[in-house]
Structures are given as structure tokens and as C-alpha cells.
Write an enzyme that holds these catalytic residues in place. Structure first.
Site, short mmCIF file in Angstrom:
data_model
loop_
_atom_site.label_atom_id
_atom_site.label_comp_id
_atom_site.label_asym_id
_atom_site.label_seq_id
_atom_site.Cartn_x
_atom_site.Cartn_y
_atom_site.Cartn_z
N PRO A 9 0.80 -1.23 0.00
CG PRO A 9 -0.16 -1.12 2.12
CD PRO A 9 0.51 -2.07 1.17
CG ASN A 10 -0.28 4.26 1.21
OD1 ASN A 10 -1.23 4.80 0.67
ND2 ASN A 10 -0.36 3.69 2.40
NE ARG A 17 3.89 6.41 1.71
CZ ARG A 17 4.25 5.21 2.07
NH1 ARG A 17 4.79 4.40 1.17
NH2 ARG A 17 4.07 4.79 3.29
CE1 TYR A 22 8.80 5.09 2.90
CE2 TYR A 22 7.22 6.88 3.18
CZ TYR A 22 7.75 5.68 3.60
OH TYR A 22 7.24 5.05 4.71
CG ASN A 73 8.43 -1.97 0.23
OD1 ASN A 73 7.92 -2.14 1.34
ND2 ASN A 73 8.95 -0.81 -0.13
CB ALA A 76 1.45 -0.02 6.13
CD GLU A 97 11.61 -7.24 5.43
OE1 GLU A 97 12.47 -8.01 5.95
OE2 GLU A 97 10.77 -6.61 6.09
CG HIS A 99 11.28 -2.25 4.41
ND1 HIS A 99 9.93 -2.20 4.25
CD2 HIS A 99 11.56 -3.44 5.00
CE1 HIS A 99 9.39 -3.30 4.73
NE2 HIS A 99 10.36 -4.07 5.19
NE ARG A 106 10.02 5.87 8.77
CZ ARG A 106 9.08 5.73 7.82
NH1 ARG A 106 9.28 4.90 6.81
NH2 ARG A 106 7.97 6.44 7.89
C1 DQA Z 1 8.26 1.06 3.75
C2 DQA Z 1 8.37 1.23 5.25
C3 DQA Z 1 7.03 0.94 5.92
O1 DQA Z 1 7.15 1.10 7.32
C4 DQA Z 1 5.98 1.91 5.41
O2 DQA Z 1 4.72 1.62 5.98
C5 DQA Z 1 5.92 1.96 3.94
C6 DQA Z 1 7.15 1.90 3.16
C7 DQA Z 1 9.56 1.44 3.02
O3 DQA Z 1 9.70 1.05 1.87
O4 DQA Z 1 10.41 2.14 3.58
O5 DQA Z 1 4.86 2.16 3.36
O6 DQA Z 1 8.01 -0.30 3.46
#
Ligand code: DQA
Length: 141
Positions: A9-10, A17, A22, A73, A76, A97, A99, A106
Site C-alpha cells: 500500500p501507498n 508521498r 521516500y 516491499n 505498512a 524483503e 524497504h 523509525r
Molecule cells: C516502507 C516502510 C514501511 O514502514 C511503510 O509503511 C511503507 C514503506 C519502506 O519502503 O520504507 O509504506 O516499506
């Protein structure tokens, strides 16, 4: 070698964003880069993004027998989704994985990664280059 890149998501809002966290690169630009990296690495790639947990679970299940590796990735859902963890374990396709941000630095609620428990490598805080590193890792496996 066929790699499935899954974004949660997002991630489709990249660029807009929280750019301080990011960056300003858009999701569309990232997709173009992933295609270019796949060509350089000599692998095939498919990208999938969803804001819906069940759709991500469905995509992981459908990867069985079709893909040799997954770059994920879960955004959330990383910190909440036992369903994504179980799906990755069920198909047992090697998964990395990613990020974009350094989640280790964080909030407390970002310190647990369920999906990460089913991944053989973790690339954290390298920006969008992390996707390339993850693809390289899978190709070398
Ligand atoms: C994320 C880190 C997550 O905590 C966050 O909710 C994201 C992006 C990252 O790529 O840094 O949406 O996965």
C-alpha cells in the site's frame, strides 16, 4: 530466472508521498528502472502493486510454480500481516524483503517485520536501489 516484484500500500504514491522519507522518484519511474535492471541482469520481471492485503496474498499464492524469486516491499503490511507471512511460507518461493526507508531508525511500530520472517535477505534503507540489490541477490542464488 523469473522475478515477481510486489509492492504494498501507498508505494504507488512514491514521489508525492513524504518525499523527505521516500524521495521524489515516482512509482512509474521505479517500474521503468526495474525493467531496465531486469534486462541488464538477464532475467524476466513482473511488477505488481496493491493497496489490498488479500490481493497481495492472492498474488503470492499465484506465484507458485511461475516465479523463481520474489522481491517484496509489503509497505505498512510488513508490520501487521501474518497473512502475507503465511503466504510466503506456503509457496516457499525465495523472497527478498525491501524497504526504501531505514525502518530500523523509525517508529517502534515499524520494528517488527512479519513478512521478513519468510525472507532469505533484507535490503533496508537503500532507497529504490534496494530493488536492484534484491534482484541481483536472487539472480546470484
Ligand atoms: C516502507 C516502510 C514501511 O514502514 C511503510 O509503511 C511503507 C514503506 C519502506 O519502503 O520504507 O509504506 O516499506
Amino acid at each position: 530466472m523469473k522475478i515477481l516484484v510486489i509492492n504494498g500500500p501507498n508505494i504507488n504514491m512514491l514521489g508525492l508521498r513524504e518525499p523527505d522519507i521516500y524521495g521524489r522518484e515516482t512509482y512509474e519511474t521505479l517500474l521503468v528502472k526495474i525493467e531496465k535492471w531486469a534486462k541488464e541482469l538477464g532475467c524476466e520481471v513482473e511488477c505488481f502493486q496493491s493497496n489490498h492485503e488479500g490481493d497481495i496474498v492472492d498474488k503470492i499464492q499465484a506465484s507458485y510454480g511461475k516465479f523463481d524469486g520474489i522481491v517484496i516491499n509489503p509497505a505498512a503490511y510488513t508490520h501487521t500481516s501474518v497473512a502475507i507471512l503465511d503466504a510466503l511460507k506456503a509457496v516457499a518461493v525465495p523472497a527478498v524483503e525491501v524497504h526504501i526507508s531505514d525502518v530500523t531508525q523509525r517508529e517502534d511500530f515499524r520494528q517488527i517485520s512479519y513478512a521478513g520472517m519468510a525472507c532469505c535477505e533484507h535490503i533496508i534503507g537503500k532507497g529504490t536501489d534496494g530493488y536492484r540489490l534484491a534482484m541481483e541477490f536472487l539472480c546470484k542464488m
